[in-house]
Write an enzyme that holds these catalytic residues in place. Structure first.
Site, PDB file in Angstrom:
ATOM      1  N   HIS A 214       0.805  -1.229   0.000  1.00  0.00           N
ATOM      2  CA  HIS A 214       0.000   0.000   0.000  1.00  0.00           C
ATOM      3  C   HIS A 214       0.836   1.276   0.000  1.00  0.00           C
ATOM      4  O   HIS A 214       0.292   2.370  -0.026  1.00  0.00           O
ATOM      5  CB  HIS A 214      -0.932   0.014   1.212  1.00  0.00           C
ATOM      6  CG  HIS A 214      -0.202   0.269   2.493  1.00  0.00           C
ATOM      7  ND1 HIS A 214       0.494  -0.705   3.160  1.00  0.00           N
ATOM      8  CD2 HIS A 214      -0.030   1.405   3.225  1.00  0.00           C
ATOM      9  CE1 HIS A 214       1.052  -0.194   4.237  1.00  0.00           C
ATOM     10  NE2 HIS A 214       0.755   1.085   4.302  1.00  0.00           N
TER      11      HIS A 214
HETATM   12  C1  UD1 Z   1      -1.944   5.521   6.113  1.00  0.00           C
HETATM   13  C2  UD1 Z   1      -0.612   5.945   6.755  1.00  0.00           C
HETATM   14  C3  UD1 Z   1       0.409   4.847   6.578  1.00  0.00           C
HETATM   15  C4  UD1 Z   1      -0.107   3.507   7.063  1.00  0.00           C
HETATM   16  C5  UD1 Z   1      -1.427   3.216   6.340  1.00  0.00           C
HETATM   17  C6  UD1 Z   1      -2.025   1.899   6.741  1.00  0.00           C
HETATM   18  C7  UD1 Z   1      -0.087   8.353   6.696  1.00  0.00           C
HETATM   19  C8  UD1 Z   1       0.775   9.365   6.057  1.00  0.00           C
HETATM   20  N1  UD1 Z   1      -0.075   7.123   6.118  1.00  0.00           N
HETATM   21  O1  UD1 Z   1      -1.727   5.403   4.715  1.00  0.00           O
HETATM   22  O2  UD1 Z   1       1.564   5.178   7.326  1.00  0.00           O
HETATM   23  O3  UD1 Z   1       0.838   2.509   6.780  1.00  0.00           O
HETATM   24  O4  UD1 Z   1      -2.337   4.276   6.656  1.00  0.00           O
HETATM   25  O5  UD1 Z   1      -3.153   1.640   5.967  1.00  0.00           O
HETATM   26  O6  UD1 Z   1      -0.736   8.638   7.668  1.00  0.00           O
HETATM   27  N2  UD1 Z   1      -9.312   4.971   2.181  1.00  0.00           N
HETATM   28  C9  UD1 Z   1     -10.512   4.302   2.153  1.00  0.00           C
HETATM   29  N3  UD1 Z   1     -11.023   3.877   3.350  1.00  0.00           N
HETATM   30  C10 UD1 Z   1     -10.413   4.084   4.540  1.00  0.00           C
HETATM   31  C11 UD1 Z   1      -9.198   4.785   4.546  1.00  0.00           C
HETATM   32  C12 UD1 Z   1      -8.653   5.218   3.375  1.00  0.00           C
HETATM   33  O7  UD1 Z   1     -11.097   4.075   1.111  1.00  0.00           O
HETATM   34  O8  UD1 Z   1     -10.933   3.655   5.583  1.00  0.00           O
HETATM   35  C13 UD1 Z   1      -8.717   5.402   0.901  1.00  0.00           C
HETATM   36  C14 UD1 Z   1      -8.966   6.836   0.576  1.00  0.00           C
HETATM   37  O9  UD1 Z   1      -9.198   6.912  -0.789  1.00  0.00           O
HETATM   38  C15 UD1 Z   1      -7.657   7.539   0.898  1.00  0.00           C
HETATM   39  C16 UD1 Z   1      -6.640   6.436   0.657  1.00  0.00           C
HETATM   40  O10 UD1 Z   1      -7.307   5.216   0.982  1.00  0.00           O
HETATM   41  O11 UD1 Z   1      -7.472   8.651   0.117  1.00  0.00           O
HETATM   42  C17 UD1 Z   1      -5.411   6.554   1.500  1.00  0.00           C
HETATM   43  O12 UD1 Z   1      -5.737   6.722   2.890  1.00  0.00           O
HETATM   44  P1  UD1 Z   1      -4.789   7.606   3.836  1.00  0.00           P
HETATM   45  O13 UD1 Z   1      -5.272   7.567   5.250  1.00  0.00           O
HETATM   46  O14 UD1 Z   1      -4.562   8.940   3.240  1.00  0.00           O
HETATM   47  O15 UD1 Z   1      -3.373   6.879   3.734  1.00  0.00           O
HETATM   48  P2  UD1 Z   1      -2.959   5.342   3.700  1.00  0.00           P
HETATM   49  O16 UD1 Z   1      -2.404   5.037   2.361  1.00  0.00           O
HETATM   50  O17 UD1 Z   1      -4.029   4.431   4.225  1.00  0.00           O
END
Ligand code: UD1
Length: 373
Positions: A214
């Site tokens: 991821h």
């Molecule tokens: C975040 C953390 C990362 C961790 C990861 C675990 C930061 C900078 N990154 O990254 O360190 O390893 O979480 O998963 O804080 N989304 C959904 N549903 C959710 C959450 C997210 O659909 O419940 C999608 C959204 O489109 C979002 C994307 O995933 O834009 C990324 O989510 P985000 O929280 O920005 O970062 P992660 O890649 O999950």
């Protein structure tokens, strides 16, 4: 004992939940054993919000529903960090905690630490001192700033202490408590071993490869993700590959229009819960990941792990564990080694003993005075 201590515990995203669970359970145990005046509230920032990314972990880990949910959701780094800050500040004003406990290295960790530093509220950082020395990773920025501002730096392994001292952090703020994620693993292993997932997926111990990816550096770049998927399709002609797909990765796979070629056993499935992930980690022939937590869990469970990253902030998993770094251009040969080899079994790092939460709560109780700043 009657020390007055109100602790706000912050969790925001999937890898945070298994770190806060043992701390919450330890506090509850001490309260049940008669520690009057000790109380906690769990704040969920809402950085992760899907059932499969959040709620399932609360159920698996037996964490009570959060007392406060900030509901910040997704956004750019600036937007997400700012939203956590503006929603967390009034919580701190209302609660006036003795300690705020933040864990890991996500945007929520940094945002809450910044709020507390400005308000003179003490912050304890669990999983302090880890460094990849790669500022291209958002998590590295979060780690550096959080550790520079926190009052108590609770490290999972001795390399964390070394890194912090090198950055000029006084020794009095640093405490080696061990790896709290391993507390959760130890407490949940029996339930993980009873997982139904292998029956649903029709996989046997040692008869599949577990993949999780991821990181933006792997999945946000089209050509990198295409290359990874080609390598997985090739591997999955020889052995089933179980790949629970993170929402970030799924979005990119949809954009590049990836479809399995139909000849391989590449199982792209929804994100799995904590117990199911532990089962997959313990029983895989080997793992391919870019997750920090899975590097640690595979080390403890002695499952060979290839980490698709140029570096790791968890070097102990390579020094004593079963982890190795790999790159896309070397992936095929590294995979071949693990398909053929009897890999080394590794050893469990010091203080990864299931008792980190005890040491964390002890440290919080010892430091009940005002901020050290
Ligand atoms: C975040 C953390 C990362 C961790 C990861 C675990 C930061 C900078 N990154 O990254 O360190 O390893 O979480 O998963 O804080 N989304 C959904 N549903 C959710 C959450 C997210 O659909 O419940 C999608 C959204 O489109 C979002 C994307 O995933 O834009 C990324 O989510 P985000 O929280 O920005 O970062 P992660 O890649 O999950």
């Amino acid at each position: 004992m009657t020390t007055q201590l109100k602790i706000l515990i912050v969790a925001g995203a999937r890898p945070n939940f298994m770190k806060v669970a043992p701390i919450i359970h330890e506090i509850r145990k001490r309260v049940e054993n008669g520690h009057a005046g000790l109380e906690y509230r769990l704040v969920h920032t809402g950085q992760h919000y899907d059932q499969a990314m959040s709620d399932v972990f609360f159920d698996d880990l037996g964490i009570p529903a959060p007392g406060i949910n900030l509901g910040v959701g997704s956004g750019s780094h600036a937007v997400q960090t700012a939203n956590v800050m503006t929603s967390f500040e009034p919580v701190c004003e209302a609660e006036r905690p003795s300690w705020v406990v933040v864990v890991g290295d996500i945007n929520s960790t940094l945002a809450c630490t910044l709020v507390c530093a400005k308000m003179g509220i003490k912050v304890a950082h669990v999983e302090a001192g880890l460094r990849s020395f790669d500022r291209g990773m958002p998590e590295e920025i979060n780690r550096i700033v959080t550790d520079a501002l926190a009052d108590l730096l609770l490290t999972p392994s001795a390399d964390g202490d070394v890194n912090l001292k090198r950055e000029g952090i006084p020794e009095s703020k640093i405490r080696l408590v061990g790896n709290v994620m391993i507390d959760a693993l130890v407490a949940n292993l029996a339930q993980a071993r009873a997982s139904e997932l292998p029956h649903r997926l029709h996989v046997e111990p040692q008869g599949y490869v577990y993949v999780t990816l991821h990181r933006p550096s792997n999945v946000d770049d089209e050509s990198s993700l295409r290359g990874i998927m080609r390598a997985l399709d090739t591997l999955a002609r020889r052995i089933p590959v179980v790949f629970p797909v993170h929402p970030r990765t799924r979005g990119m796979l949809e954009r590049i229009g990836h479809e399995s070629d139909g000849h391989s056993a590449l199982r792209l499935i929804e994100p799995v819960g904590y117990h199911d992930s532990l089962w997959l980690t313990e029983h895989a022939k080997f793992i391919l990941t870019d997750s920090g937590g899975i590097q640690e869990e595979s080390t403890y469970l002695r499952t060979p792990c290839l980490t698709l990253r140029p570096n790791t902030e968890r070097p102990v998993t390579i020094e004593v564990g079963t982890n190795r770094l790999t790159r896309l251009d070397r992936l095929a040969s590294d995979v071949e080694d693990l398909m053929q080899d009897k890999p080394p079994r590794g050893r469990i790092p010091d203080y990864w003993d299931g008792r980190a939460a005890e040491r964390i709560v002890d440290a919080l109780l010892e430091h009940v005075g005002p901020s050290f700043h």
